[in-house]
Design a protein around this motif. Structure first.
Motif, PDB file in Angstrom:
ATOM      1  N   CYS A   1     -12.493 -26.647 -32.176  1.00 50.06           N
ATOM      2  CA  CYS A   1     -11.094 -26.230 -32.270  1.00 50.06           C
ATOM      3  C   CYS A   1     -11.014 -24.718 -32.045  1.00 50.06           C
ATOM      4  O   CYS A   1     -11.674 -23.953 -32.748  1.00 50.06           O
ATOM      5  CB  CYS A   1     -10.532 -26.590 -33.640  1.00 50.06           C
ATOM      6  SG  CYS A   1      -8.834 -26.000 -33.887  1.00 50.06           S
ATOM      7  N   PRO A   2     -10.220 -24.268 -31.071  1.00 50.96           N
ATOM      8  CA  PRO A   2     -10.118 -22.828 -30.820  1.00 50.96           C
ATOM      9  C   PRO A   2      -9.360 -22.077 -31.916  1.00 50.96           C
ATOM     10  O   PRO A   2      -9.492 -20.864 -32.033  1.00 50.96           O
ATOM     11  CB  PRO A   2      -9.381 -22.744 -29.486  1.00 50.96           C
ATOM     12  CG  PRO A   2      -8.694 -24.037 -29.335  1.00 50.96           C
ATOM     13  CD  PRO A   2      -9.471 -25.050 -30.113  1.00 50.96           C
ATOM     14  N   LYS A   3      -8.605 -22.795 -32.736  1.00 50.48           N
ATOM     15  CA  LYS A   3      -7.823 -22.148 -33.794  1.00 50.48           C
ATOM     16  C   LYS A   3      -8.671 -21.879 -35.046  1.00 50.48           C
ATOM     17  O   LYS A   3      -8.720 -20.772 -35.539  1.00 50.48           O
ATOM     18  CB  LYS A   3      -6.627 -23.018 -34.167  1.00 50.48           C
ATOM     19  CG  LYS A   3      -5.835 -23.541 -33.002  1.00 50.48           C
ATOM     20  CD  LYS A   3      -4.795 -22.580 -32.550  1.00 50.48           C
ATOM     21  CE  LYS A   3      -3.830 -23.269 -31.660  1.00 50.48           C
ATOM     22  NZ  LYS A   3      -3.445 -23.035 -30.460  1.00 50.48           N
ATOM     23  N   CYS A   4      -9.368 -22.927 -35.548  1.00 54.85           N
ATOM     24  CA  CYS A   4     -10.127 -22.767 -36.804  1.00 54.85           C
ATOM     25  C   CYS A   4     -11.647 -22.712 -36.582  1.00 54.85           C
ATOM     26  O   CYS A   4     -12.401 -22.545 -37.526  1.00 54.85           O
ATOM     27  CB  CYS A   4      -9.782 -23.884 -37.780  1.00 54.85           C
ATOM     28  SG  CYS A   4     -10.378 -25.529 -37.309  1.00 54.85           S
ATOM     29  N   LYS A   5     -12.084 -22.918 -35.328  1.00 51.41           N
ATOM     30  CA  LYS A   5     -13.506 -22.847 -34.948  1.00 51.41           C
ATOM     31  C   LYS A   5     -14.378 -23.961 -35.544  1.00 51.41           C
ATOM     32  O   LYS A   5     -15.587 -23.886 -35.522  1.00 51.41           O
ATOM     33  CB  LYS A   5     -14.123 -21.483 -35.295  1.00 51.41           C
ATOM     34  CG  LYS A   5     -13.349 -20.298 -34.781  1.00 51.41           C
ATOM     35  CD  LYS A   5     -13.267 -20.283 -33.282  1.00 51.41           C
ATOM     36  CE  LYS A   5     -12.549 -19.022 -32.805  1.00 51.41           C
ATOM     37  NZ  LYS A   5     -11.693 -19.213 -31.686  1.00 51.41           N
TER      38      LYS A   5
ATOM     39  N   HIS B   1      -4.961 -28.969 -38.406  1.00 55.93           N
ATOM     40  CA  HIS B   1      -3.758 -29.671 -37.952  1.00 55.93           C
ATOM     41  C   HIS B   1      -2.988 -28.921 -36.873  1.00 55.93           C
ATOM     42  O   HIS B   1      -1.789 -29.129 -36.711  1.00 55.93           O
ATOM     43  CB  HIS B   1      -2.847 -30.018 -39.136  1.00 55.93           C
ATOM     44  CG  HIS B   1      -3.550 -30.791 -40.193  1.00 55.93           C
ATOM     45  ND1 HIS B   1      -3.913 -32.102 -40.038  1.00 55.93           N
ATOM     46  CD2 HIS B   1      -4.003 -30.424 -41.418  1.00 55.93           C
ATOM     47  CE1 HIS B   1      -4.549 -32.520 -41.117  1.00 55.93           C
ATOM     48  NE2 HIS B   1      -4.619 -31.513 -41.977  1.00 55.93           N
ATOM     49  N   LYS B   2      -3.664 -28.068 -36.121  1.00 58.95           N
ATOM     50  CA  LYS B   2      -3.046 -27.353 -35.006  1.00 58.95           C
ATOM     51  C   LYS B   2      -3.346 -28.095 -33.715  1.00 58.95           C
ATOM     52  O   LYS B   2      -4.396 -28.722 -33.555  1.00 58.95           O
ATOM     53  CB  LYS B   2      -3.585 -25.920 -34.895  1.00 58.95           C
ATOM     54  CG  LYS B   2      -3.379 -25.091 -36.132  1.00 58.95           C
ATOM     55  CD  LYS B   2      -1.922 -24.757 -36.321  1.00 58.95           C
ATOM     56  CE  LYS B   2      -1.758 -23.859 -37.539  1.00 58.95           C
ATOM     57  NZ  LYS B   2      -0.407 -23.669 -37.928  1.00 58.95           N
ATOM     58  N   GLY B   3      -2.421 -28.001 -32.770  1.00 62.31           N
ATOM     59  CA  GLY B   3      -2.594 -28.653 -31.479  1.00 62.31           C
ATOM     60  C   GLY B   3      -3.227 -27.746 -30.456  1.00 62.31           C
ATOM     61  O   GLY B   3      -2.968 -26.547 -30.425  1.00 62.31           O
TER      62      GLY B   3
ATOM     63  N   PHE C   1      -7.829 -38.195 -31.605  1.00 65.68           N
ATOM     64  CA  PHE C   1      -7.030 -37.057 -32.066  1.00 65.68           C
ATOM     65  C   PHE C   1      -5.911 -36.606 -31.140  1.00 65.68           C
ATOM     66  O   PHE C   1      -5.372 -35.516 -31.322  1.00 65.68           O
ATOM     67  CB  PHE C   1      -7.963 -35.864 -32.350  1.00 65.68           C
ATOM     68  CG  PHE C   1      -9.011 -36.168 -33.380  1.00 65.68           C
ATOM     69  CD1 PHE C   1      -8.672 -36.373 -34.710  1.00 65.68           C
ATOM     70  CD2 PHE C   1     -10.338 -36.274 -33.017  1.00 65.68           C
ATOM     71  CE1 PHE C   1      -9.638 -36.673 -35.651  1.00 65.68           C
ATOM     72  CE2 PHE C   1     -11.316 -36.567 -33.958  1.00 65.68           C
ATOM     73  CZ  PHE C   1     -10.966 -36.765 -35.284  1.00 65.68           C
ATOM     74  N   SER C   2      -5.522 -37.415 -30.139  1.00 67.07           N
ATOM     75  CA  SER C   2      -4.430 -36.988 -29.264  1.00 67.07           C
ATOM     76  C   SER C   2      -3.105 -37.039 -30.028  1.00 67.07           C
ATOM     77  O   SER C   2      -2.879 -37.916 -30.856  1.00 67.07           O
ATOM     78  CB  SER C   2      -4.364 -37.830 -27.997  1.00 67.07           C
ATOM     79  OG  SER C   2      -3.987 -39.149 -28.292  1.00 67.07           O
ATOM     80  N   LYS C   3      -2.250 -36.081 -29.756  1.00 63.91           N
ATOM     81  CA  LYS C   3      -0.989 -35.930 -30.484  1.00 63.91           C
ATOM     82  C   LYS C   3      -0.098 -37.160 -30.352  1.00 63.91           C
ATOM     83  O   LYS C   3       0.466 -37.641 -31.319  1.00 63.91           O
ATOM     84  CB  LYS C   3      -0.250 -34.692 -29.984  1.00 63.91           C
ATOM     85  CG  LYS C   3       1.068 -34.455 -30.678  1.00 63.91           C
ATOM     86  CD  LYS C   3       1.733 -33.200 -30.184  1.00 63.91           C
ATOM     87  CE  LYS C   3       3.034 -32.971 -30.923  1.00 63.91           C
ATOM     88  NZ  LYS C   3       3.681 -31.748 -30.470  1.00 63.91           N
TER      89      LYS C   3
END
Length: 82
Positions: free
Chosen positions: A39-43, A21-23, A59-61
């Motif tokens: 996803c660069p945050k959770c891979k 759930h990170k942007g 998935f756009s905010k």
């Protein structure tokens, strides 16, 4: 004289990872609709659901559609594209 409608095509969108759930800001273009991204945050790899045309639409905010879809909509309606 009526004002002509304008469709703005974004160059960047914020994608929300369905796992963490990170942007993440992603560059987009009219010629290419991404079917997956990592996803660069959770891979985790995020793929397009069967109900959407690409990960931008899914998935756009802000719920923004992909540039390709916005471009086609503007062409059909005769809108100016920016």
């Amino acid at each position: 004289m009526a004002k002509k409608s304008v469709q703005k095509i974004p160059k960047k969108v914020i994608l929300i990872c369905p796992h963490c759930h990170k942007g993440t800001t992603a560059n987009v273009c009219v010629e290419f609709s991404p079917q997956k991204y990592t996803c660069p945050k959770c891979k985790q790899e995020v793929v397009t659901p069967i109900t959407s045309c690409c990960v931008v639409c899914a998935f756009s905010k802000s719920g923004t559609k992909c540039p390709r879809e916005l471009y086609m909509k503007a062409k059909v309606r005769g809108w100016e594209i920016k």
